[in-house]
Design a protein around this motif. Structure first.
Motif, mmCIF file in Angstrom:
data_model
loop_
_atom_site.group_PDB
_atom_site.id
_atom_site.type_symbol
_atom_site.label_atom_id
_atom_site.label_comp_id
_atom_site.label_asym_id
_atom_site.label_seq_id
_atom_site.Cartn_x
_atom_site.Cartn_y
_atom_site.Cartn_z
ATOM 1 N N ALA A 260 0.824 -1.209 0.000
ATOM 2 C CA ALA A 260 0.000 0.000 0.000
ATOM 3 C C ALA A 260 0.859 1.261 0.000
ATOM 4 C CB ALA A 260 -0.936 -0.013 1.212
ATOM 5 N N LEU A 261 1.976 1.236 0.714
ATOM 6 C CA LEU A 261 2.878 2.383 0.737
ATOM 7 C C LEU A 261 3.390 2.721 -0.655
ATOM 8 C CD1 LEU A 261 4.941 1.581 3.961
ATOM 9 C CD2 LEU A 261 3.672 3.700 3.555
ATOM 10 N N MET A 262 3.874 1.735 -1.379
ATOM 11 C CA MET A 262 4.455 1.987 -2.693
ATOM 12 C C MET A 262 3.388 2.363 -3.720
ATOM 13 S SD MET A 262 7.448 1.735 -1.702
ATOM 14 C CE MET A 262 8.159 2.238 -3.263
ATOM 15 N N LEU A 263 2.230 1.718 -3.668
ATOM 16 C CA LEU A 263 1.145 2.064 -4.583
ATOM 17 C C LEU A 263 0.673 3.495 -4.363
ATOM 18 C CD1 LEU A 263 -0.970 -1.228 -4.507
ATOM 19 C CD2 LEU A 263 0.328 -0.327 -6.449
ATOM 20 N N THR A 264 0.584 3.888 -3.109
ATOM 21 C CA THR A 264 0.155 5.248 -2.782
ATOM 22 C C THR A 264 1.119 6.283 -3.343
ATOM 23 O OG1 THR A 264 -0.990 4.587 -0.760
ATOM 24 C CG2 THR A 264 -0.247 6.868 -0.890
ATOM 25 N N LEU A 265 2.400 6.118 -3.082
ATOM 26 C CA LEU A 265 3.379 7.108 -3.509
ATOM 27 C C LEU A 265 3.445 7.217 -5.035
ATOM 28 C CD1 LEU A 265 5.452 9.126 -2.482
ATOM 29 C CD2 LEU A 265 7.173 7.319 -2.598
ATOM 30 N N GLY A 266 3.372 6.087 -5.739
ATOM 31 C CA GLY A 266 3.412 6.116 -7.195
ATOM 32 C C GLY A 266 2.221 6.846 -7.802
#
Length: 501
Positions: A260-266
């Motif tokens: 979720a962290l990486m999907l959010t930032l992208g």
């Protein structure tokens, strides 16, 4: 003095953190969220914390090169995100950076980090709530020919005295959070869809008036201006770490939190660049500062100028009214979970740890936080709020980078679902880049931040260290072995004797 140093440096074992969560689960927070809901919470927290008005303060500093400022801020946020991903897998408990610091840097550092997070989330919610009244006036003015007087709808320092709409939206969000996490997540999912749709709608219309000539003087203040603007717009990326505060309400947190962290930032970075490019192509850079000083809703005004009609601006403003509500909602959610974790450790009063048996939410915690955040939004000038949010975020990111390195040393065998690549280069770069952006913030921000930390230190000395759940135990490493556990009572007795002496 030795006893005080021991108190400041005592760490909370990783095993103890996880055992506490497991013991509380039946009557405490409930694991009801999956990857989709959690990613939407992250996106909701980030988008809208600044993109709807931050161009008014960023473009005067960097010109059209503010696009590079967003990229620079995204790179710094990305370095921090990699550190968050490792820690979220190793320490799957509520509290985010506070919990990570407690397991690695010690109680004193964790307490100060927690207050940075309180500043980050609380002031972020206030910052976004401040602009709610401006867009609300856009909607009511177009539909009904009525707007609230500036004295009660504009930020203090920009023609307003008390920002009533800002206070109202914070209290409404507090009411929703108090009702339940599942309900809040469902409402948030709908609002995220509205928010993303509105931003794409804005970009599609603004690109019809794209003028490459607006980029002729691309960086009028050079890279110094780009860096200065990046330090100011960095707060628009704070939402992704809200994901980590939900560790106790997510299914399979060791896998779900990192993804979720990486999907959010992208997703957030792509939308920010799209909106900035469209806005700068649609009007000259010089107009952004003028519109900000006049308290105008900049993106709505661009649509009005491009189309010559009022309905596109009305659609945008209505969408923003909804989406800003979602930002305030998840920012308050993040802050209440930080304070919840602190109360469990005895560092703030236990009222903040009480969970309603029916709704499984910390109701008292939510309302106290809501009232305080609403007061900030109603009475404090916007620019001070935005810069303080950046400061709290940047210092918290430095702590995360440090926590990664310390935990690698003291708990090398702790379970980790992900490891930071190019270690230790990435965490070092994350810490240095965050400190650089913090150094570029105005002196008044540093002064206010210093006063905030002094207040935090005073509260720790007066309350936290006396009520800490670890007050009767020795300082411990982050992954204590069985021998250390077996000698706990003996070491505690020795400390008591030394105190008496």
């Amino acid at each position: 003095m030795g006893r005080w140093a021991s108190q400041l440096c005592r760490r909370k074992p990783l095993d103890a953190m996880i055992e506490e969560v497991d013991a509380e689960e039946a009557g405490g927070l409930q694991r009801t969220m999956g990857l989709g809901q959690l990613t939407l919470i992250g996106i909701s927290s980030v988008i809208g914390t600044g993109i709807f008005f931050v161009l008014g303060t960023g473009v005067p500093k960097a010109g059209p090169a503010v696009i590079l400022s967003f990229v620079l801020a995204a790179v710094v946020a990305g370095l921090g995100a990699l550190c968050y991903v490792e820690l979220a897998g190793a320490v799957p408990v509520a509290g985010s950076t506070y919990s990570y610091a407690y397991a690695s840097l010690g109680e004193g550092a964790a307490y100060l980090v927690a207050w940075c997070l309180v500043l980050e989330y609380g002031v972020a919610a206030s910052t976004v709530a401040v602009s709610w009244g401006q867009y609300l006036n856009e909607v009511t003015g177009t539909l009904f020919g009525f707007t609230l007087p500036d004295a009660i709808s504009q930020p203090p320092g920009a023609g307003g005295l008390v920002n009533v709409p800002a206070l109202v939206v914070v209290l409404l969000c507090s009411l929703l959070l108090a009702r339940g996490t599942r309900e809040s997540a469902a409402v948030n999912a709908v609002m995220v869809a509205v928010k993303v749709g509105v931003l794409i709608f804005f970009a599609a219309i603004a690109f019809t008036a794209f003028d490459s000539g607006n980029f002729a003087d691309f960086a009028p203040h050079g890279m110094a201006g780009v860096g200065l603007a990046a330090s100011g717009v960095f707060f628009t990326y704070i939402g992704f770490d809200t994901v980590a505060t939900a560790s106790e309400e997510v299914r399979n947190p060791r896998r779900t939190i990192p993804l979720a962290l990486m999907l959010t930032l992208g997703a957030v970075t792509a939308l920010y660049i799209l909106v900035s490019l469209a806005a700068l192509g649609a009007q000259p850079a010089g107009r952004f500062g003028e519109q900000a000083e006049a308290g105008e809703a900049i993106l709505a005004q661009i649509l009005r100028d491009v189309t010559g009609a009022g309905w596109p601006a009305l659609v945008l403003s209505a969408g923003v009214v909804v989406s800003i509500f979602s930002v305030v909602l998840v920012s308050l959610y993040g802050q209440t979970r930080i304070v919840f974790s602190m109360a469990r450790d005895g560092l703030v009063p236990q009222v903040f740890h009480r969970v309603d048996r029916k709704r499984h939410t910390p109701v008292h915690n939510t309302w106290v936080v809501g009232v305080l955040v609403g007061g900030l939004a109603a009475f404090v000038p916007l620019q001070y709020l935005a810069d303080l949010t950046s400061m709290g975020t940047l210092i918290a990111f430095v702590a995360v980078a440090a926590a990664v390195m310390v935990l690698r040393r003291i708990a090398p065998d702790a379970p980790r679902s992900y490891r930071v690549p190019l270690y230790p280069v990435v965490p070092v770069l994350a810490a240095v880049s965050c400190l650089y952006l913090a150094w570029l913030l105005p002196g008044v921000t540093w002064t206010l931040f210093g006063c905030w930390l002094l207040l935090a230190a005073a509260l720790y000395l007066c309350f936290g260290r006396r009520h800490s759940a670890l007050r009767d135990g020795p300082a411990t490493d982050g992954h204590a072995d069985e021998a250390a556990k077996a000698s706990k009572e003996s070491e505690a007795s020795t400390a008591d004797v030394e105190a008496g002496a």
